[in-house]
Design an enzyme around this catalytic site. Structure first.
Site, PDB file in Angstrom:
ATOM      1  CE  LYS A 131      -3.821  -2.235   1.986  1.00 34.96           C
ATOM      2  NZ  LYS A 131      -4.524  -2.720   3.102  1.00 34.96           N
ATOM      3  CD  GLN A 147      -3.528  -4.412   6.594  1.00 33.73           C
ATOM      4  OE1 GLN A 147      -3.324  -3.376   5.814  1.00 33.73           O
ATOM      5  NE2 GLN A 147      -4.220  -5.562   6.286  1.00 33.73           N
ATOM      6  CG  ASP A 204     -10.276  -0.077   4.892  1.00 37.84           C
ATOM      7  OD1 ASP A 204     -10.057  -0.559   3.710  1.00 37.84           O
ATOM      8  OD2 ASP A 204      -9.627  -0.713   5.615  1.00 37.84           O
TER       9      ASP A 204
END
Ligand code: NDP
Length: 292
Positions: free
Chosen positions: A53, A97, A120
């Site tokens: 990422k 994460q 997200d």
């Protein structure tokens, strides 16, 4: 033989478009989108994701802020960091994460992220917006799957779609997106009766199950479009391993009109959509239109 929907090429193209728009934002508004990624602990798979990422964020011309915390970091300290990122004007997207260590309440952490920086799309407000069909931030994997479907099929209105899997990160948001596109949507799961029969009715099959090659070719209606979200590592006879999807690719490709491969299908779209969401939010938070 089905058309192969090339997620690698599609995502490279999308990332190229994002980089071009980021360059325009910098040039015209001195604004550089920033994405903060928070990793707690040392889960090897999470470390790989975070590294990739960070790399792709930088390649798109955005700023990548990485926060690596020890596995025993307290929930309070993690919430304090998120608070700080929420009020940092250089940060436009925050990603924590998952999974988090057991002593941390995942839901509390996700819902502490500012709704407008929740790239997200897991915050309850964004989940709620998607479920009522309002504009919000959409989770990356379903968003990437939808982009490929629309690119291949155009207008999805009136099509019969089945989503196999009802998780909060893939199945449910995917079903909500397809409904928003005016598909007639079936959501299947482990208690569904006659799953092969349900799949055979569908013009669009999205498999997000986590079971290697479960969806067989004779479950697919001839000409249907198949999106395989699954990523499963299985062992070969010689002890080496390979990645397969939730769809038995060879048999499905003989019947389907189009299909995504694994690897190289949905997978590469996830990070591309994370960058897409970050660009959108950088513009929104600064009252700007996304450059054309
Ligand atoms: P979950 O384990 O959270 O959900 C799996 C779903 O599949 C559940 O709803 C479950 O039903 C259903 N299911 C399990 N077994 C069967 C069965 N025999 N028949 C019908 N339905 C079944 O998985 P995720 O949604 O998180 O992930 C799904 C797959 O997608 C995984 O392979 C994962 O690795 C992959 N993935 C890929 C991503 C990417 O491309 N970047 C991102 C996220 C996930 P029930 O609810 O009844 O238990």
């Amino acid at each position: 033989m089905a058309t192969i929907i090339d997620g690698k090429a599609f995502s490279a193209n999308l990332r190229g478009e994002i980089a071009r728009k980021v360059a325009l934002l910098k040039q015209d508004h001195s604004l550089t989108p920033g994405l903060a990624v928070v990793l707690v602990g040392e889960d090897p798979a999470s470390q790989v994701y975070v590294r990739s990422k960070g790399k792709q964020t930088a390649e798109a011309g955005m700023i990548s802020f990485e926060h690596k915390l020890d596995a025993d970091t307290s929930q309070q300290d993690l919430l304090a960091l998120i608070d700080q990122l929420n009020s940092d004007p250089d940060v436009h997207g925050i990603l924590v994460q998952l999974p988090l260590p057991d002593h941390i309440d995942e839901e509390a952490v996700i819902n502490s992220i500012s709704v407008d920086k929740d790239v997200d799309g897991f915050h309850l407000s964004n989940v709620g917006k998607l479920s009522i069909g309002a504009d919000g931030i959409v989770p990356c994997t379903p968003l990437g799957s939808l982009m490929m479907l629309k690119d291949h099929l155009g207008d999805l209105s009136g099509m019969k779609a089945i989503v196999v899997g009802r998780s909060n990160i893939v199945g449910k948001p995917m079903a909500a997106l397809l409904l928003k596109e005016s598909c007639t949507v079936t959501i299947a799961h482990s208690r569904t009766r006659d799953l092969p029969g349900e799949c055979r009715e569908a013009d669009i099959v999205v498999a997000a199950v986590g079971r290697p090659e479960m969806v067989k070719g004779d479950w697919i209606k001839p000409g249907a479009t198949v999106i395989d979200v699954g990523i499963n590592r299985i062992e070969n006879e010689d002890g080496s391993t390979r990645l397969v999807g939730d769809v038995e690719f060879d048999s499905a490709a003989e019947v389907a009109g189009a299909i995504t491969p694994v690897p190289g299908g949905v997978g590469p779209m996830t990070i591309a959509c994370l960058l897409y969401n970050t660009l959108q939010q950088a513009c929104r938070l600064n009252g700007l239109e996304v450059p054309e």
